[in-house]
Design a protein around this motif. Structure first.
Motif, PDB file in Angstrom:
ATOM      1  N   LEU A   4       0.840  -1.195   0.000  1.00 39.75           N
ATOM      2  CA  LEU A   4       0.000   0.000   0.000  1.00 39.75           C
ATOM      3  C   LEU A   4       0.875   1.244   0.000  1.00 39.75           C
ATOM      4  CD1 LEU A   4      -2.616  -1.119   2.680  1.00 39.75           C
ATOM      5  CD2 LEU A   4      -2.875  -1.154   0.205  1.00 39.75           C
ATOM      6  N   THR A   5       0.378   2.264  -0.666  1.00 40.01           N
ATOM      7  CA  THR A   5       1.108   3.521  -0.681  1.00 40.01           C
ATOM      8  C   THR A   5       0.913   4.234   0.658  1.00 40.01           C
ATOM      9  OG1 THR A   5      -0.768   4.806  -1.501  1.00 40.01           O
ATOM     10  CG2 THR A   5       0.680   3.760  -3.162  1.00 40.01           C
ATOM     11  N   LYS A   7      -0.242   7.149   1.047  1.00 40.40           N
ATOM     12  CA  LYS A   7      -1.565   7.783   0.994  1.00 40.40           C
ATOM     13  C   LYS A   7      -2.663   6.791   1.368  1.00 40.40           C
ATOM     14  CE  LYS A   7      -4.440  10.594  -2.035  1.00 40.40           C
ATOM     15  NZ  LYS A   7      -4.553  11.236  -3.350  1.00 40.40           N
ATOM     16  N   GLU A   8      -2.563   5.581   0.864  1.00 43.49           N
ATOM     17  CA  GLU A   8      -3.559   4.550   1.186  1.00 43.49           C
ATOM     18  C   GLU A   8      -3.496   4.167   2.659  1.00 43.49           C
ATOM     19  OE1 GLU A   8      -3.858   2.228  -3.095  1.00 43.49           O
ATOM     20  OE2 GLU A   8      -2.164   1.801  -1.761  1.00 43.49           O
ATOM     21  N   LEU A   9      -2.276   4.033   3.197  1.00 41.49           N
ATOM     22  CA  LEU A   9      -2.130   3.719   4.620  1.00 41.49           C
ATOM     23  C   LEU A   9      -2.693   4.834   5.493  1.00 41.49           C
ATOM     24  CD1 LEU A   9       1.419   2.098   4.695  1.00 41.49           C
ATOM     25  CD2 LEU A   9      -0.771   0.968   5.185  1.00 41.49           C
ATOM     26  N   ALA A  11      -5.100   6.878   4.656  1.00 43.56           N
ATOM     27  CA  ALA A  11      -6.555   6.816   4.518  1.00 43.56           C
ATOM     28  C   ALA A  11      -7.132   5.704   5.398  1.00 43.56           C
ATOM     29  CB  ALA A  11      -6.944   6.596   3.063  1.00 43.56           C
ATOM     30  N   LEU A  12      -6.469   4.561   5.420  1.00 41.01           N
ATOM     31  CA  LEU A  12      -6.927   3.466   6.280  1.00 41.01           C
ATOM     32  C   LEU A  12      -6.807   3.839   7.754  1.00 41.01           C
ATOM     33  CD1 LEU A  12      -5.519   0.339   4.424  1.00 41.01           C
ATOM     34  CD2 LEU A  12      -7.924   0.883   4.826  1.00 41.01           C
ATOM     35  N   GLN A  15      -9.643   6.101   8.565  1.00 42.00           N
ATOM     36  CA  GLN A  15     -10.898   5.357   8.632  1.00 42.00           C
ATOM     37  C   GLN A  15     -10.978   4.552   9.930  1.00 42.00           C
ATOM     38  OE1 GLN A  15     -13.377   5.800   6.457  1.00 42.00           O
ATOM     39  NE2 GLN A  15     -14.676   4.529   7.736  1.00 42.00           N
TER      40      GLN A  15
END
Length: 61
Positions: A4-5, A7-9, A11-12, A15
């Motif tokens: 995961l990038t 940015k994705e980490l 976002a997670l 969340q």
């Protein structure tokens, strides 16, 4: 699991925080109301957000 990038980490992580806050807010609602039907709905929402949190956390492992 794919890599995961950042940015994705992030976002997670956001969340996960969101799900934790909602879980706590609904649990607070369970404690504060006397209406049994409303208590049940709040508990159901709290359980759903806890499940969402657990699912996301499991995905990260």
């Amino acid at each position: 699991m794919p890599n995961l990038t950042t940015k994705e980490l992030n976002a997670l992580s956001d969340q996960l925080d969101f799900e934790k806050v909602l879980h706590c807010k609904y649990l607070s609602g369970v404690q504060e109301t006397q209406d049994q039907e409303l208590k049940a709905k709040y508990q159901s929402c709290a359980n759903q957000h806890l499940q969402n949190y657990t699912t996301l956390l499991t995905y990260l492992r």
